[in-house]
Design a protein around this motif. Structure first.
Motif, PDB file in Angstrom:
ATOM      1  N   TRP A 219       0.848  -1.188   0.000  1.00 24.20           N
ATOM      2  CA  TRP A 219       0.000   0.000   0.000  1.00 24.20           C
ATOM      3  C   TRP A 219       0.891   1.247   0.000  1.00 24.20           C
ATOM      4  CZ3 TRP A 219      -5.407   0.007  -0.043  1.00 24.20           C
ATOM      5  CH2 TRP A 219      -6.004  -1.256   0.063  1.00 24.20           C
ATOM      6  N   GLN A 220       0.412   2.310  -0.668  1.00 23.06           N
ATOM      7  CA  GLN A 220       1.180   3.546  -0.781  1.00 23.06           C
ATOM      8  C   GLN A 220       0.347   4.714  -0.268  1.00 23.06           C
ATOM      9  OE1 GLN A 220       3.190   3.941  -4.682  1.00 23.06           O
ATOM     10  NE2 GLN A 220       2.368   1.896  -5.138  1.00 23.06           N
ATOM     11  N   GLN A 221       1.011   5.666   0.390  1.00 19.80           N
ATOM     12  CA  GLN A 221       0.296   6.784   0.990  1.00 19.80           C
ATOM     13  C   GLN A 221       0.007   7.874  -0.029  1.00 19.80           C
ATOM     14  OE1 GLN A 221       1.953   8.000   4.703  1.00 19.80           O
ATOM     15  NE2 GLN A 221       0.497   9.655   5.023  1.00 19.80           N
ATOM     16  N   LYS A 222      -1.204   8.424   0.037  1.00 14.11           N
ATOM     17  CA  LYS A 222      -1.616   9.505  -0.854  1.00 14.11           C
ATOM     18  C   LYS A 222      -1.302  10.863  -0.230  1.00 14.11           C
ATOM     19  CE  LYS A 222      -5.591   9.336  -2.908  1.00 14.11           C
ATOM     20  NZ  LYS A 222      -7.052   9.229  -3.170  1.00 14.11           N
ATOM     21  N   LEU A 223      -1.150  11.859  -1.079  1.00 11.14           N
ATOM     22  CA  LEU A 223      -1.021  13.220  -0.597  1.00 11.14           C
ATOM     23  C   LEU A 223      -2.381  13.710  -0.126  1.00 11.14           C
ATOM     24  CD1 LEU A 223       1.289  14.811  -3.332  1.00 11.14           C
ATOM     25  CD2 LEU A 223       1.935  14.074  -1.021  1.00 11.14           C
ATOM     26  N   ARG A 224      -2.387  14.540   0.896  1.00 10.99           N
ATOM     27  CA  ARG A 224      -3.630  15.041   1.474  1.00 10.99           C
ATOM     28  C   ARG A 224      -4.060  16.329   0.782  1.00 10.99           C
ATOM     29  NH1 ARG A 224      -3.255  15.729   7.715  1.00 10.99           N
ATOM     30  NH2 ARG A 224      -3.368  13.459   7.593  1.00 10.99           N
ATOM     31  N   ALA A 225      -5.336  16.404   0.401  1.00  8.01           N
ATOM     32  CA  ALA A 225      -5.877  17.636  -0.178  1.00  8.01           C
ATOM     33  C   ALA A 225      -6.097  18.673   0.916  1.00  8.01           C
ATOM     34  CB  ALA A 225      -7.192  17.339  -0.901  1.00  8.01           C
ATOM     35  N   HIS A 226      -6.232  19.941   0.520  1.00  8.81           N
ATOM     36  CA  HIS A 226      -6.262  21.032   1.498  1.00  8.81           C
ATOM     37  C   HIS A 226      -7.472  20.981   2.418  1.00  8.81           C
ATOM     38  CE1 HIS A 226      -9.051  22.798  -1.440  1.00  8.81           C
ATOM     39  NE2 HIS A 226      -9.452  23.600  -0.481  1.00  8.81           N
ATOM     40  N   ASN A 227      -8.587  20.403   1.959  1.00  4.01           N
ATOM     41  CA  ASN A 227      -9.778  20.352   2.815  1.00  4.01           C
ATOM     42  C   ASN A 227     -10.116  18.935   3.273  1.00  4.01           C
ATOM     43  OD1 ASN A 227     -10.777  19.308   0.447  1.00  4.01           O
ATOM     44  ND2 ASN A 227     -12.545  20.672   0.320  1.00  4.01           N
ATOM     45  N   ASP A 228      -9.148  18.030   3.206  1.00  5.02           N
ATOM     46  CA  ASP A 228      -9.337  16.684   3.733  1.00  5.02           C
ATOM     47  C   ASP A 228      -9.310  16.697   5.250  1.00  5.02           C
ATOM     48  OD1 ASP A 228      -9.585  15.488   1.285  1.00  5.02           O
ATOM     49  OD2 ASP A 228      -7.538  14.716   1.196  1.00  5.02           O
ATOM     50  N   GLU A 232      -4.694   9.611   7.293  1.00  3.00           N
ATOM     51  CA  GLU A 232      -3.628   9.264   6.361  1.00  3.00           C
ATOM     52  C   GLU A 232      -4.201   8.189   5.450  1.00  3.00           C
ATOM     53  OE1 GLU A 232       0.148   8.290   8.086  1.00  3.00           O
ATOM     54  OE2 GLU A 232      -0.029   9.827   9.643  1.00  3.00           O
ATOM     55  N   VAL A 233      -4.241   8.455   4.141  1.00  2.00           N
ATOM     56  CA  VAL A 233      -4.935   7.578   3.204  1.00  2.00           C
ATOM     57  C   VAL A 233      -3.930   6.803   2.353  1.00  2.00           C
ATOM     58  CG1 VAL A 233      -6.588   7.480   1.291  1.00  2.00           C
ATOM     59  CG2 VAL A 233      -6.918   9.124   3.162  1.00  2.00           C
ATOM     60  N   PHE A 234      -4.240   5.510   2.145  1.00  3.21           N
ATOM     61  CA  PHE A 234      -3.356   4.612   1.411  1.00  3.21           C
ATOM     62  C   PHE A 234      -4.121   3.963   0.255  1.00  3.21           C
ATOM     63  CE2 PHE A 234      -1.979   5.067   5.715  1.00  3.21           C
ATOM     64  CZ  PHE A 234      -0.592   5.143   5.651  1.00  3.21           C
ATOM     65  N   TRP A 235      -3.406   3.738  -0.849  1.00  5.51           N
ATOM     66  CA  TRP A 235      -4.003   3.086  -2.008  1.00  5.51           C
ATOM     67  C   TRP A 235      -3.122   1.918  -2.443  1.00  5.51           C
ATOM     68  CZ3 TRP A 235      -1.604   2.729  -6.842  1.00  5.51           C
ATOM     69  CH2 TRP A 235      -0.440   3.477  -6.988  1.00  5.51           C
ATOM     70  N   HIS A 236      -3.734   1.008  -3.205  1.00  7.54           N
ATOM     71  CA  HIS A 236      -3.023  -0.166  -3.696  1.00  7.54           C
ATOM     72  C   HIS A 236      -3.502  -0.438  -5.119  1.00  7.54           C
ATOM     73  CE1 HIS A 236      -1.557  -4.286  -4.085  1.00  7.54           C
ATOM     74  NE2 HIS A 236      -0.919  -4.163  -2.927  1.00  7.54           N
ATOM     75  N   PRO A 237      -2.603  -0.732  -6.039  1.00 12.87           N
ATOM     76  CA  PRO A 237      -3.022  -0.923  -7.437  1.00 12.87           C
ATOM     77  C   PRO A 237      -3.998  -2.079  -7.640  1.00 12.87           C
ATOM     78  CG  PRO A 237      -0.717  -1.593  -7.110  1.00 12.87           C
ATOM     79  CD  PRO A 237      -1.145  -0.861  -5.875  1.00 12.87           C
ATOM     80  N   GLU A 242      -9.775   2.182  -0.749  1.00  8.48           N
ATOM     81  CA  GLU A 242      -8.623   2.782  -0.077  1.00  8.48           C
ATOM     82  C   GLU A 242      -8.715   2.504   1.421  1.00  8.48           C
ATOM     83  OE1 GLU A 242      -8.111   6.745  -2.929  1.00  8.48           O
ATOM     84  OE2 GLU A 242      -9.341   6.848  -1.111  1.00  8.48           O
ATOM     85  N   VAL A 243      -7.626   2.783   2.122  1.00  4.27           N
ATOM     86  CA  VAL A 243      -7.611   2.660   3.572  1.00  4.27           C
ATOM     87  C   VAL A 243      -7.166   3.987   4.160  1.00  4.27           C
ATOM     88  CG1 VAL A 243      -6.587   1.510   5.569  1.00  4.27           C
ATOM     89  CG2 VAL A 243      -7.099   0.197   3.504  1.00  4.27           C
ATOM     90  N   GLY A 244      -7.914   4.468   5.139  1.00  2.00           N
ATOM     91  CA  GLY A 244      -7.538   5.674   5.862  1.00  2.00           C
ATOM     92  C   GLY A 244      -7.265   5.341   7.322  1.00  2.00           C
ATOM     93  N   LEU A 245      -6.241   5.927   7.885  1.00  2.00           N
ATOM     94  CA  LEU A 245      -5.908   5.729   9.298  1.00  2.00           C
ATOM     95  C   LEU A 245      -5.993   7.068  10.017  1.00  2.00           C
ATOM     96  CD1 LEU A 245      -2.775   3.390   9.027  1.00  2.00           C
ATOM     97  CD2 LEU A 245      -5.152   2.725   9.453  1.00  2.00           C
ATOM     98  N   ILE A 246      -6.771   7.098  11.087  1.00  2.00           N
ATOM     99  CA  ILE A 246      -6.884   8.307  11.907  1.00  2.00           C
ATOM    100  C   ILE A 246      -6.208   8.004  13.229  1.00  2.00           C
ATOM    101  CG2 ILE A 246      -8.463   9.928  13.012  1.00  2.00           C
ATOM    102  CD1 ILE A 246     -10.468   9.333  10.798  1.00  2.00           C
ATOM    103  N   MET A 247      -5.040   8.639  13.431  1.00  2.81           N
ATOM    104  CA  MET A 247      -4.153   8.291  14.541  1.00  2.81           C
ATOM    105  C   MET A 247      -3.834   9.532  15.373  1.00  2.81           C
ATOM    106  SD  MET A 247      -1.580   5.714  12.444  1.00  2.81           S
ATOM    107  CE  MET A 247      -1.172   6.979  11.223  1.00  2.81           C
TER     108      MET A 247
END
Length: 340
Positions: A219-228, A232-237, A242-247
């Motif tokens: 899984w790879q981490q995505k860049l965060r948009a300004h109003n997200d 931390e969001v991850f994607w996989h081909p 997607e997977v998001g982690l709120i830590m």
């Protein structure tokens, strides 16, 4: 002109607006004894919501998330969506829900202007879902998610509070679910709030461990948009979802803070873990108070701290469980209102 900025150059494009603190679920981590009203409350009216949203939008807010409690319990909820969506400058209207009314009403919400939806699903095992939420409504909620896609939502976000010994074993099942479904799973780290030390110590799962597993699995981490939000969001081909982690315990969690909160009783909260709120309701009662309301927002932002103090054990006004031992927090359901 963008005006919602604090002393640390953080800009606040995102308002999380609670419209009720009433909830019909009994989630283990929030209201294990169920909702207990502490008197007759007068939640923000439709006119007050209109004035509040207009003031925030005029100062640069472009996204509003409507939360609760369970926001769809309000009889005028569809009107609330329509009112917020019609506000000039508001480009995204989201909601967070326990999902039990989605199957019947999500199409109406979409037509009213809802653009994004988050649903709480703490387990894909109906029995564990029942144990965690206190409601045997798993199949209704899942039907609601299907109805959201049918209504035209391209993605649905699903929130789960991971708890060791309860639903932490669901991770592989969750990942299998999103392989072919455009769902963003959002795993929320259990927080140590108020009097819930025993629950936290027994069930806490570190989000960093899940992140490590994801990265090792490609899984790879995505860049965060300004109003997200804070995930931390991850994607996989190989996955449609997607997977998001709120830590909230992660280093620099607060550095990208872009959100302010207003409770269902009209109080501004600069931080989920703050000690007090700033009352706005006296300036929402009638037209002609927008300038004064905006000035109060500016003055409040001047006091926003650089970070929360969770690591020092300070949880501010977040709920003290069980609710039978303390008044329900004015921040309402803190997992749905403030994080998801």
């Amino acid at each position: 002109m963008f005006e919602l900025q604090d002393a640390f150059a953080r800009k606040f494009q995102y308002l999380r607006l609670s419209v009720t603190d009433v909830c019909n679920f009994k989630c283990t981590y929030c209201l294990p004894d169920g909702y207990r009203p502490d008197g007759r409350k007068s939640f923000l009216t439709l006119d007050e919501i209109r004035r509040l949203t207009r003031a925030f939008a005029a100062m640069g807010t472009s996204k509003v998330r409507i939360t609760g409690g369970e926001p769809s319990l309000r009889k005028d909820f569809t009107d609330i969506i329509e009112t917020v969506a019609a506000t000039p400058g508001i480009r995204k209207v989201a909601m967070t829900t326990n999902g039990y009314r989605m199957a019947k009403q999500v199409a109406d919400w979409r037509r009213a202007g809802l653009t994004a939806i988050n649903v709480s699903v703490d387990s894909l095992d109906p029995r564990m879902f029942h144990q965690i939420t206190g409601q045997n409504r798993f199949h209704e909620v899942m039907a609601g998610i299907d109805a959201a896609f049918d209504a035209g939502f391209e993605q649905v976000k699903v929130n789960a509070v991971l708890m060791r010994g309860l639903n932490d074993g669901d991770l592989d099942r969750f990942l299998a679910w999103i392989r072919d479904n455009p769902i963003q799973l959002r795993f929320i780290e259990l927080m140590q709030t108020g009097d819930m030390d025993e629950l936290f110590n027994r069930h806490h799962v570190r989000g960093a461990l899940i992140k490590e597993q994801l990265l090792k699995s490609g899984w790879q981490q995505k860049l965060r948009a300004h109003n997200d939000g804070p995930a931390e969001v991850f994607w996989h081909p190989d996955y449609a979802g997607e997977v998001g982690l709120i830590m909230p315990y992660a280093k620099d969690f607060c550095a990208s803070c872009n959100r302010l909160r207003v409770s269902s009783l009209g109080k501004l909260h600069l931080c989920l873990f703050g000690d007090h709120g700033v009352d706005l309701r006296d300036l929402l009662a009638e037209e002609g108070q927008q300038a004064a309301l905006q000035q109060r927002l500016r003055e409040a932002l001047a006091d926003k701290k650089a970070t929360h103090f969770l690591h020092q054990g300070h949880t501010g006004m977040t709920p003290h469980l069980p609710p039978s031992a303390a008044e329900h927090s004015p921040l309402d359901c803190f997992y749905r209102t403030a994080l998801a």
